[in-house]
Each structure stands twice: as structure tokens, then as C-alpha cells.
Design an enzyme around this catalytic site. Structure first.
Site, PDB file in Angstrom:
ATOM      1  CB  CYS A 193      -0.883  -0.080   1.315  1.00 52.92           C
ATOM      2  SG  CYS A 193      -0.145  -0.574   2.723  1.00 52.92           S
TER       3      CYS A 193
HETATM    4  N1  LIG Z   1      -4.531  -4.247   5.296  1.00 47.43           N
HETATM    5  C1  LIG Z   1      -3.966  -3.523   4.149  1.00 47.43           C
HETATM    6  O1  LIG Z   1      -4.316  -2.548   4.175  1.00 47.43           O
HETATM    7  C2  LIG Z   1      -2.951  -4.233   3.268  1.00 47.43           C
HETATM    8  C3  LIG Z   1      -2.774  -5.546   3.230  1.00 47.43           C
HETATM    9  N2  LIG Z   1      -1.885  -6.174   2.402  1.00 47.43           N
HETATM   10  C4  LIG Z   1      -1.287  -7.285   2.605  1.00 47.43           C
HETATM   11  O2  LIG Z   1      -2.487  -8.343   2.514  1.00 47.43           O
HETATM   12  C5  LIG Z   1      -2.200  -9.728   3.088  1.00 47.43           C
HETATM   13  C6  LIG Z   1      -3.260  -9.850   4.112  1.00 47.43           C
HETATM   14  O3  LIG Z   1      -3.323  -8.476   5.139  1.00 47.43           O
HETATM   15  P1  LIG Z   1      -4.566  -8.095   5.802  1.00 47.43           P
HETATM   16  O4  LIG Z   1      -5.986  -8.534   5.287  1.00 47.43           O
HETATM   17  O5  LIG Z   1      -4.302  -6.645   6.366  1.00 47.43           O
HETATM   18  O6  LIG Z   1      -4.252  -9.150   7.235  1.00 47.43           O
HETATM   19  P2  LIG Z   1      -5.030  -9.747   7.902  1.00 47.43           P
HETATM   20  O7  LIG Z   1      -4.237 -10.171   9.381  1.00 47.43           O
HETATM   21  O8  LIG Z   1      -6.407  -9.153   8.359  1.00 47.43           O
HETATM   22  O9  LIG Z   1      -5.548 -11.200   7.316  1.00 47.43           O
HETATM   23  C7  LIG Z   1      -4.649 -12.204   7.306  1.00 47.43           C
HETATM   24  C8  LIG Z   1      -5.166 -13.286   6.687  1.00 47.43           C
HETATM   25  O10 LIG Z   1      -4.324 -14.546   6.744  1.00 47.43           O
HETATM   26  C9  LIG Z   1      -4.892 -15.665   7.368  1.00 47.43           C
HETATM   27  N3  LIG Z   1      -3.563 -16.169   8.036  1.00 47.43           N
HETATM   28  C10 LIG Z   1      -3.025 -15.561   9.126  1.00 47.43           C
HETATM   29  N4  LIG Z   1      -1.838 -16.222   9.368  1.00 47.43           N
HETATM   30  C11 LIG Z   1      -1.809 -17.284   8.620  1.00 47.43           C
HETATM   31  C12 LIG Z   1      -0.807 -18.356   8.264  1.00 47.43           C
HETATM   32  N5  LIG Z   1       0.439 -18.292   8.881  1.00 47.43           N
HETATM   33  N6  LIG Z   1      -0.872 -19.456   7.220  1.00 47.43           N
HETATM   34  C13 LIG Z   1      -2.206 -19.017   6.508  1.00 47.43           C
HETATM   35  N7  LIG Z   1      -3.319 -18.018   6.559  1.00 47.43           N
HETATM   36  C14 LIG Z   1      -2.789 -17.118   7.597  1.00 47.43           C
HETATM   37  C15 LIG Z   1      -5.896 -15.205   8.257  1.00 47.43           C
HETATM   38  O11 LIG Z   1      -6.902 -16.050   8.541  1.00 47.43           O
HETATM   39  P3  LIG Z   1      -6.936 -17.452   9.380  1.00 47.43           P
HETATM   40  O12 LIG Z   1      -5.929 -17.173  10.588  1.00 47.43           O
HETATM   41  O13 LIG Z   1      -8.261 -17.678   9.802  1.00 47.43           O
HETATM   42  O14 LIG Z   1      -6.332 -18.446   8.341  1.00 47.43           O
HETATM   43  C16 LIG Z   1      -6.353 -13.963   7.683  1.00 47.43           C
HETATM   44  O15 LIG Z   1      -7.313 -14.410   6.690  1.00 47.43           O
HETATM   45  C17 LIG Z   1      -0.579  -9.248   4.022  1.00 47.43           C
HETATM   46  O16 LIG Z   1       0.388  -9.735   3.025  1.00 47.43           O
HETATM   47  C18 LIG Z   1      -0.659  -7.861   3.952  1.00 47.43           C
HETATM   48  O17 LIG Z   1       0.487  -7.396   3.902  1.00 47.43           O
HETATM   49  C19 LIG Z   1      -1.383  -5.096   1.448  1.00 47.43           C
HETATM   50  C20 LIG Z   1      -1.490  -4.000   0.998  1.00 47.43           C
HETATM   51  C21 LIG Z   1      -2.440  -3.259   2.012  1.00 47.43           C
HETATM   52  C1  LIG Z   2      -0.773   0.580   9.266  1.00 45.39           C
HETATM   53  C2  LIG Z   2       0.193  -0.504   9.100  1.00 45.39           C
HETATM   54  O1  LIG Z   2       0.467  -1.106  10.035  1.00 45.39           O
HETATM   55  N1  LIG Z   2       0.431  -0.947   7.900  1.00 45.39           N
HETATM   56  C3  LIG Z   2       1.343  -2.024   7.597  1.00 45.39           C
HETATM   57  C4  LIG Z   2       1.500  -1.946   6.085  1.00 45.39           C
HETATM   58  C5  LIG Z   2       0.563  -2.394   5.235  1.00 45.39           C
HETATM   59  C6  LIG Z   2       0.557  -3.681   4.693  1.00 45.39           C
HETATM   60  O2  LIG Z   2      -0.468  -4.658   4.535  1.00 45.39           O
HETATM   61  O3  LIG Z   2       1.745  -4.064   4.126  1.00 45.39           O
HETATM   62  P1  LIG Z   2       1.961  -4.860   2.474  1.00 45.39           P
HETATM   63  O4  LIG Z   2       1.341  -3.756   1.835  1.00 45.39           O
HETATM   64  O5  LIG Z   2       3.518  -4.935   2.398  1.00 45.39           O
HETATM   65  O6  LIG Z   2       1.138  -5.994   2.470  1.00 45.39           O
HETATM   66  C7  LIG Z   2       2.773  -1.728   8.106  1.00 45.39           C
HETATM   67  O7  LIG Z   2       3.268  -0.791   8.152  1.00 45.39           O
HETATM   68  O8  LIG Z   2       3.421  -2.944   8.203  1.00 45.39           O
END
Ligand SMILES: NC(=O)C1=CN([C@@H]2O[C@H](COP(=O)(O)OP(=O)(O)OC[C@H]3O[C@@H](n4cnc5c(N)ncnc54)[C@H](OP(=O)(O)O)[C@@H]3O)[C@@H](O)[C@H]2O)C=CC1
Ligand SMILES: CC(=O)N[C@@H](CCC(=O)OP(=O)(O)O)C(=O)O
Length: 345
Positions: free
Chosen positions: A149
Site C-alpha cells: 500500500c
Molecule cells: N490491510 C491492508 O491495507 C493491506 C494488506 N496487504 C497485505 O495483504 C495481506 C493480508 O493482509 P490483511 O488482510 O491486512 O491481514 P489480516 O491479518 O487482516 O488477515 C490475514 C489473513 O491471513 C490468514 N492467515 C494468517 N496467518 C496465516 C498463516 N500463517 N497461514 C495461512 N493463513 C494465515 C488469516 O486467516 P486465518 O488465520 O483464519 O487462516 C487472515 O485471513 C498481507 O500480506 C498484507 O501485508 C497489502 C496491502 C494493504
Molecule cells: C498501518 C500498518 O501497520 N501498515 C502495515 C503495512 C500495510 C501492509 O499491509 O503491508 P503490505 O502492503 O506490505 O502488504 C505496516 O506498516 O506494516
């Protein structure tokens, strides 16, 4: 119809994928996974989507997913994604990974900031899914490293001016702010309501893992190593990311040249909105949409360029960009399913 699966659908990025894909006219969402909630209905976790989506979570089983889907979105933490991606690719699925596991072409840079890569042999086939810049490669890819992001919000305004030599790349400072959903669904001491409400703080100063991701793409485009100063901040809002980026202009360059450069780079790109002079990006104006709003000014005192961007971290910063990538991968129009009209207020 494209059959799509979302792995990690109970997480914030996964749930946003479910929201977007449930309204996508060319996609049938066939599988959503969660280890914790397998067997439960999606709307038992996210009641807002009650009557919109009628699916139960299943476990993260690659064989079941491979039979159910043509395209899979991995909305998992880094390390977990690279554990699942090879089997899904081998089964012939297209994979859009939202973690950092396939964002780097430099394995050493990834390993210095994350952990040893378990399938580094797949890195050469992965395309960095910043569609406005790498769209042509995305179209032929079967594995996408969906950008982070913060990198999305910094690279979209910055890459064209670096490529055109309009700034001194040794002077870049990116000062960025994220809503708390960027940290994912799991509550921590840092993201607990009591620590974010009425609070505005920097974190991971001088060592955030998005620094090398931004630097790799800037260096590729500058044709020489580029190092930046990047400071992330947490702000007490749910969604939204705003970046203010400072750099010294190359001699003789003015704001009009910056406008021409950005207009040329983003002509016909539906999700980048270049603001008129004197208007600055606001996270409110992109909330829930795949837009990246970009504005800029030249500081008359220092002659420094100030580039500004706003995105929704969960949409253009994650799930929206992932769907944009899928659209390009399967030959659909880039904007399908991503035409949400912004809230006027
Ligand atoms: N939030 C954001 O704004 C952004 C997020 N991302 C990326 O997207 C991905 C998801 O982020 P986000 O949705 O915020 O994270 P969350 O913590 O909200 O969700 C993580 C998900 O992964 C699953 N999970 C967690 N640990 C494991 C594991 N060891 N093995 C398999 N499944 C696992 C969880 O479900 P369960 O434990 O039930 O299986 C859950 O569905 C990350 O890589 C993040 O960096 C990228 C850009 C922006
Ligand atoms: C507010 C906050 O904690 N943000 C996360 C980054 C967001 C994220 O989801 O990381 P990726 O884009 O690499 O998947 C952080 O700084 O680690």
C-alpha cells in the site's frame, strides 16, 4: 465467467476482495478460505455482506481451491503466501499474491527484510502488479506480486518524474500516513483503540520493510541505485493512505514540466486522477474506490517539489489493485468491477 477464490478471506484485504468480487460481472466467487473460521458463513464475520454473499469459509486446502477456481487471490501474511503459491501455479491457476513474497526480483533484498525465500525460483516469473507502470507484463503473467500500500501511494506520483530525470533521486523523502486497517484484523497493543484514538504517531522509523520495495522499483526506473527516506505514520481512521513526497528539482525544471510529465504518464489511465493546480489529495475522496489522486506544488522558498497522493489502502493499496491485475491477466477491461463511484462526502 472467471472462477475466483480468495484465500485469507476473513482478513481485511481478503474481505475487501470478497466485497469487490461479489459485484464483478465476469467473476463467480467459488471459494473463500480461513483456517479459524472454516465452516462458518462469511456474513457471520462480516454481516454487512449479508444477502450479498452466501458462501462458507473452507480451509486453506490447495487441492480443493485448484478444483474450484481459475484465479486465486492470496490475502495472507508474507511467508504463508509462498507456502501455497507453487502448488496453485502447478495446478494451472493464475495467482495474485497480496503479500510481499513475490514483489521483489532481488532475492537478497527480500531476504534482508523478510525471511529466506522458499520458492525463489518463481521470482523471475512474478510481475510487480503496479498496473499503471507494468500493465503490459501483467497481461501475460500467471503470478503477480501485488504492490504494497505505501509503495503504491509513493511510486505512482514519483516514478514518472524519476524516469524523466525531473528530480534529483538522491533527495527523496516520503512522509506517509495510513489508516489502521493497514495493520490487518489482528488487534495489537499498537492498533488497539486506546492507542490509536486521539493519536498520530510515526512507527518503524528508518527501517520499514516497504523502503526496499520502493527503492527497487525506483532504482530500476532510474537505471542506478536510489535510496529514499521513508517514514510511515498511523492515523486514527479506518481506511485511507496519504503520502507527501519531497525532492529537489533538477536545475531549470518547473511545475509545468511536472504536470506535462505526469499527464503523459497517466493519459488514459482510469484510476489515476491528476488534480488541478491548488487542489490537494484527500483520503475522503478516494474512500472505497480504486482511485489514486495525485497533486503537487513547487515550494517557492526552496525550489523543492512536493508530490502528494491519496489512496484507499484496502482498495488501490490492496484488493482493488489485485482485481485490476486479474482483469488484465485474463484479458478483461481494466476497470470491470472497479467502477464504484466515490462518496461525495
Ligand atoms: N490491510 C491492508 O491495507 C493491506 C494488506 N496487504 C497485505 O495483504 C495481506 C493480508 O493482509 P490483511 O488482510 O491486512 O491481514 P489480516 O491479518 O487482516 O488477515 C490475514 C489473513 O491471513 C490468514 N492467515 C494468517 N496467518 C496465516 C498463516 N500463517 N497461514 C495461512 N493463513 C494465515 C488469516 O486467516 P486465518 O488465520 O483464519 O487462516 C487472515 O485471513 C498481507 O500480506 C498484507 O501485508 C497489502 C496491502 C494493504
Ligand atoms: C498501518 C500498518 O501497520 N501498515 C502495515 C503495512 C500495510 C501492509 O499491509 O503491508 P503490505 O502492503 O506490505 O502488504 C505496516 O506498516 O506494516
Amino acid at each position: 465467467m472467471i472462477r475466483a477464490a480468495v484465500v485469507g478471506a476473513n482478513g481485511y484485504a481478503g474481505a475487501e476482495l470478497v466485497r469487490i468480487l461479489s459485484g464483478h460481472p465476469d467473476v463467480e466467487l467459488t471459494a473463500i478460505t480461513s483456517r479459524q473460521y472454516a465452516g462458518n458463513a462469511f456474513d457471520s464475520i462480516y454481516p454487512a455482506l449479508s444477502t450479498v454473499i452466501d458462501l462458507n469459509f473452507i480451509d486453506n486446502d490447495t487441492e480443493t481451491i485448484s478444483k474450484a477456481a481459475d484465479v486465486v487471490f492470496l490475502a495472507l501474511p508474507h511467508k504463508a503466501s509462498m507456502g501455497m503459491a507453487p502448488a496453485l501455479l502447478d495446478a494451472g491457476l493464475r495467482v495474485v499474491d497480496l503479500s510481499a513474497d513475490f514483489r521483489f526480483h532481488n532475492q537478497a533484498a527480500y531476504e534482508a527484510h523478510y525471511q529466506p525465500h522458499s520458492c525463489a525460483d518463481r521470482l523471475p516469473q512474478a510481475v510487480y502488479g503496479l498496473c499503471e507502470v507494468y500493465g503490459q507484463q501483467v497481461a501475460g503473467a500467471d503470478l503477480i506480486g501485488n504492490p504494497g500500500c505505501y509503495p503504491t501511494s509513493v511510486l505512482l506520483p514519483l516514478l514518472p518524474v524519476v524516469k524523466a530525470g525531473l528530480i534529483d533521486p538522491a533527495t527523496i523523502i516520503a512522509d506517509c500516513k495510513s489508516g489502521v486497517s493497514g495493520a490487518g484484523r489482528g488487534a495489537t497493543a499498537t492498533t488497539h483503540f486506546c492507542h490509536v484514538n486521539e493519536s498520530f504517531k510515526p512507527y518503524k522509523v528508518g527501517g520499514h520493510r516497504h523502503t526496499p520495495e520502493i527503492e527497487e522499483k525506483l532504482s530500476d526506473c532510474a537505471g542506478k541505485p536510489v535510496r529514499i527516506t521513508f517514514t510511515p505514520h498511523l492515523v486514527p481512521m479506518t481506511r485511507g493512505m496519504q503520502s507527501s513526497i519531497y525532492a529537489t528539482l533538477a536545475p531549470g525544471v518547473d511545475a509545468a514540466q511536472v504536470r506535462s510529465c505526469l499527464e503523459a504518464a497517466y493519459a488514459g489511465r482510469p484510476f489515476v486522477r491528476l488534480l488541478p493546480d491548488g487542489r490537494w489529495p484527500d483520503t475522503l475522496n478516494v474512500k472505497g474506490t480504486n482511485f489514486c489522486d495525485i497533486g503537487w506544488a513547487v515550494d517557492p522558498g526552496t525550489g523543492r517539489l512536493i508530490l502528494l497522493s491519496a489512496i484507499d489502502n484496502l482498495v488501490k493499496g490492496a484488493a482493488g489493485q489485485a482485481v485490476q491485475n486479474m482483469n488484465l491477466m485474463v484479458g478483461l477491461t481494466e476497470t470491470v468491477g472497479l467502477d464504484a463511484v466515490p462518496f461525495p462526502l
